[in-house]
Each structure stands twice: as structure tokens, then as C-alpha cells.
Design a protein around this motif. Structure first.
Motif, mmCIF file in Angstrom:
data_model
loop_
_atom_site.group_PDB
_atom_site.id
_atom_site.type_symbol
_atom_site.label_atom_id
_atom_site.label_comp_id
_atom_site.label_asym_id
_atom_site.label_seq_id
_atom_site.Cartn_x
_atom_site.Cartn_y
_atom_site.Cartn_z
ATOM 1 N N GLY A 17 -71.493 11.866 -12.205
ATOM 2 C CA GLY A 17 -71.135 13.277 -12.281
ATOM 3 C C GLY A 17 -71.938 14.056 -13.297
ATOM 4 O O GLY A 17 -71.454 15.020 -13.884
ATOM 5 N N GLU A 18 -73.196 13.663 -13.487
ATOM 6 C CA GLU A 18 -74.048 14.271 -14.514
ATOM 7 C C GLU A 18 -74.191 15.787 -14.385
ATOM 8 O O GLU A 18 -74.390 16.471 -15.378
ATOM 9 C CB GLU A 18 -75.440 13.627 -14.524
ATOM 10 C CG GLU A 18 -75.482 12.223 -15.083
ATOM 11 C CD GLU A 18 -75.192 11.147 -14.040
ATOM 12 O OE1 GLU A 18 -74.813 11.493 -12.883
ATOM 13 O OE2 GLU A 18 -75.322 9.961 -14.381
ATOM 14 N N LYS A 19 -74.071 16.307 -13.178
ATOM 15 C CA LYS A 19 -74.208 17.759 -12.986
ATOM 16 C C LYS A 19 -73.075 18.533 -13.649
ATOM 17 O O LYS A 19 -73.193 19.732 -13.857
ATOM 18 C CB LYS A 19 -74.277 18.105 -11.501
ATOM 19 C CG LYS A 19 -75.564 17.648 -10.846
ATOM 20 C CD LYS A 19 -75.602 18.047 -9.393
ATOM 21 C CE LYS A 19 -76.882 17.554 -8.739
ATOM 22 N NZ LYS A 19 -76.885 17.832 -7.297
ATOM 23 N N ALA A 58 -59.856 12.403 -6.856
ATOM 24 C CA ALA A 58 -59.159 13.414 -6.059
ATOM 25 C C ALA A 58 -58.271 14.269 -6.961
ATOM 26 O O ALA A 58 -58.259 15.502 -6.861
ATOM 27 C CB ALA A 58 -58.342 12.749 -4.962
ATOM 28 N N VAL A 59 -57.552 13.622 -7.870
ATOM 29 C CA VAL A 59 -56.685 14.348 -8.798
ATOM 30 C C VAL A 59 -57.528 15.156 -9.788
ATOM 31 O O VAL A 59 -57.224 16.310 -10.081
ATOM 32 C CB VAL A 59 -55.732 13.377 -9.524
ATOM 33 C CG1 VAL A 59 -54.952 14.094 -10.625
ATOM 34 C CG2 VAL A 59 -54.788 12.714 -8.534
ATOM 35 N N ALA A 60 -58.601 14.556 -10.295
ATOM 36 C CA ALA A 60 -59.480 15.244 -11.243
ATOM 37 C C ALA A 60 -60.056 16.516 -10.633
ATOM 38 O O ALA A 60 -60.116 17.561 -11.283
ATOM 39 C CB ALA A 60 -60.606 14.317 -11.696
ATOM 40 N N SER A 61 -60.462 16.437 -9.389
ATOM 41 C CA SER A 61 -61.015 17.594 -8.691
ATOM 42 C C SER A 61 -59.936 18.648 -8.449
ATOM 43 O O SER A 61 -60.155 19.836 -8.674
ATOM 44 C CB SER A 61 -61.642 17.143 -7.379
ATOM 45 O OG SER A 61 -62.206 18.222 -6.701
ATOM 46 N N LEU A 62 -58.775 18.209 -7.990
ATOM 47 C CA LEU A 62 -57.660 19.112 -7.727
ATOM 48 C C LEU A 62 -57.263 19.887 -8.985
ATOM 49 O O LEU A 62 -57.038 21.102 -8.940
ATOM 50 C CB LEU A 62 -56.454 18.317 -7.211
ATOM 51 C CG LEU A 62 -55.155 19.089 -7.018
ATOM 52 C CD1 LEU A 62 -55.263 20.005 -5.811
ATOM 53 C CD2 LEU A 62 -53.993 18.134 -6.872
ATOM 54 N N GLU A 78 -67.024 1.612 -7.123
ATOM 55 C CA GLU A 78 -68.125 2.297 -6.431
ATOM 56 C C GLU A 78 -67.667 3.587 -5.767
ATOM 57 O O GLU A 78 -68.363 4.594 -5.835
ATOM 58 C CB GLU A 78 -68.769 1.378 -5.388
ATOM 59 C CG GLU A 78 -69.851 0.478 -5.943
ATOM 60 C CD GLU A 78 -70.982 1.246 -6.617
ATOM 61 O OE1 GLU A 78 -71.509 2.222 -6.033
ATOM 62 O OE2 GLU A 78 -71.333 0.886 -7.752
ATOM 63 N N ASP A 79 -66.489 3.554 -5.110
ATOM 64 C CA ASP A 79 -66.027 4.768 -4.433
ATOM 65 C C ASP A 79 -65.637 5.851 -5.429
ATOM 66 O O ASP A 79 -65.800 7.043 -5.164
ATOM 67 C CB ASP A 79 -64.900 4.481 -3.443
ATOM 68 C CG ASP A 79 -63.708 3.762 -4.047
ATOM 69 O OD1 ASP A 79 -63.775 3.332 -5.214
ATOM 70 O OD2 ASP A 79 -62.694 3.616 -3.335
ATOM 71 N N MET A 80 -65.171 5.480 -6.607
ATOM 72 C CA MET A 80 -64.886 6.468 -7.650
ATOM 73 C C MET A 80 -66.183 7.127 -8.116
ATOM 74 O O MET A 80 -66.251 8.341 -8.274
ATOM 75 C CB MET A 80 -64.181 5.817 -8.836
ATOM 76 C CG MET A 80 -63.839 6.779 -9.953
ATOM 77 S SD MET A 80 -63.120 5.947 -11.382
ATOM 78 C CE MET A 80 -62.499 7.340 -12.295
ATOM 79 N N LEU A 81 -67.187 6.316 -8.328
ATOM 80 C CA LEU A 81 -68.487 6.812 -8.778
ATOM 81 C C LEU A 81 -69.106 7.744 -7.735
ATOM 82 O O LEU A 81 -69.636 8.805 -8.066
ATOM 83 C CB LEU A 81 -69.404 5.634 -9.062
ATOM 84 C CG LEU A 81 -70.672 5.888 -9.825
ATOM 85 C CD1 LEU A 81 -70.392 6.584 -11.137
ATOM 86 C CD2 LEU A 81 -71.389 4.571 -10.075
ATOM 87 N N GLU A 82 -69.013 7.357 -6.482
ATOM 88 C CA GLU A 82 -69.543 8.185 -5.392
ATOM 89 C C GLU A 82 -68.850 9.546 -5.363
ATOM 90 O O GLU A 82 -69.509 10.591 -5.270
ATOM 91 C CB GLU A 82 -69.346 7.461 -4.060
ATOM 92 C CG GLU A 82 -69.922 8.167 -2.871
ATOM 93 C CD GLU A 82 -69.720 7.371 -1.587
ATOM 94 O OE1 GLU A 82 -69.361 7.997 -0.587
ATOM 95 O OE2 GLU A 82 -69.922 6.145 -1.617
ATOM 96 N N GLN A 83 -67.527 9.533 -5.496
ATOM 97 C CA GLN A 83 -66.761 10.789 -5.495
ATOM 98 C C GLN A 83 -67.094 11.632 -6.728
ATOM 99 O O GLN A 83 -67.182 12.856 -6.647
ATOM 100 C CB GLN A 83 -65.268 10.468 -5.453
ATOM 101 C CG GLN A 83 -64.397 11.643 -5.121
ATOM 102 C CD GLN A 83 -64.501 12.049 -3.666
ATOM 103 O OE1 GLN A 83 -64.867 11.255 -2.808
ATOM 104 N NE2 GLN A 83 -64.194 13.293 -3.387
#
Length: 111
Positions: A17-19, A58-62, A78-83
Motif C-alpha cells: 500500500g505504498e501509494k 475490507a474493514v480498513a477501506s470501509l 498474500e490476499d491481504m497484501l494484494e488488497q
């Protein structure tokens, strides 16, 4: 204070999530219960947890948290990193226990 400032001050690792590293940090929240975070975390919080799965993102984004910090040397799935990369929400890491991290975050953010 930005996520980058928190990283530098606490010596955190960046997993993804570097951006989102320039996001503004306005507070902190510590919980491992997703429903608790959904009900109580605020936009701009840095969220400390030991949960390492996709649902965290999902919660962090919400809740529009500034970043997620994984404690105790845990690494994201891996799926956490991808998200994290898709949502531009930084996932950070530390070897610190949650108690120590919470105290240091409080001292840093509440100055």
C-alpha cells in the motif's frame, strides 16, 4: 503527521500500500475484533492488530483508516497484501507487542 512520519518515528516495516504513505494520521485504534473496528475506529486512525487476513483490508477501506500495523512480527497473508495494494491502504509491521506500540503511538500522535 503522515503515515510516513509514523513509519520513520517508530521504525516500522512497509509491506504494501505504498501509494497511501502520505495519508494524514489523526488518531489510533487497537483491536483484533473486526466488528469493534467497524463500529468504533475513525477515518485517519492507524489501526494496530494481529489479524493478517483479507477481511482486515475490507474493514480498513470501509473505515478509511490511514494504515494498518501488524504487531509481534506478523506478516500479511498474500490476499491481504494484494488488497492493500489495490486499496492504497498501507500495511505496516513491527516486532513490538501491541501494548508497547499503543503507548508509543499515543505519545507520537497526541503531541
Amino acid at each position: 503527521m503522515t503515515v510516513n512520519d509514523v513509519i520513520k518515528s517508530l521504525g516500522l516495516s512497509v509491506f504494501g500500500g505504498e501509494k497511501g504513505l502520505s495519508r494524514e494520521v489523526t488518531g489510533g485504534y487497537v483491536s483484533d475484533l473486526l466488528s469493534d473496528v467497524m463500529g468504533n475506529a475513525s477515518e485517519g486512525d492507524v489501526w494496530a492488530t494481529l489479524q493478517t487476513h483479507k477481511n482486515v483490508m475490507a474493514v480498513a477501506s470501509l473505515k478509511e483508516v490511514a494504515a494498518v500495523i501488524l504487531v509481534k512480527g506478523l506478516k500479511p497473508d498474500e490476499d491481504m497484501l494484494e488488497q492493500s495494494n489495490e486499496e492504497d491502504v498501507p500495511v505496516l509491521g513491527t516486532e513490538m507487542e501491541t501494548f508497547e506500540l499503543a503507548g508509543r503511538l499515543y505519545g507520537l500522535i497526541k503531541k
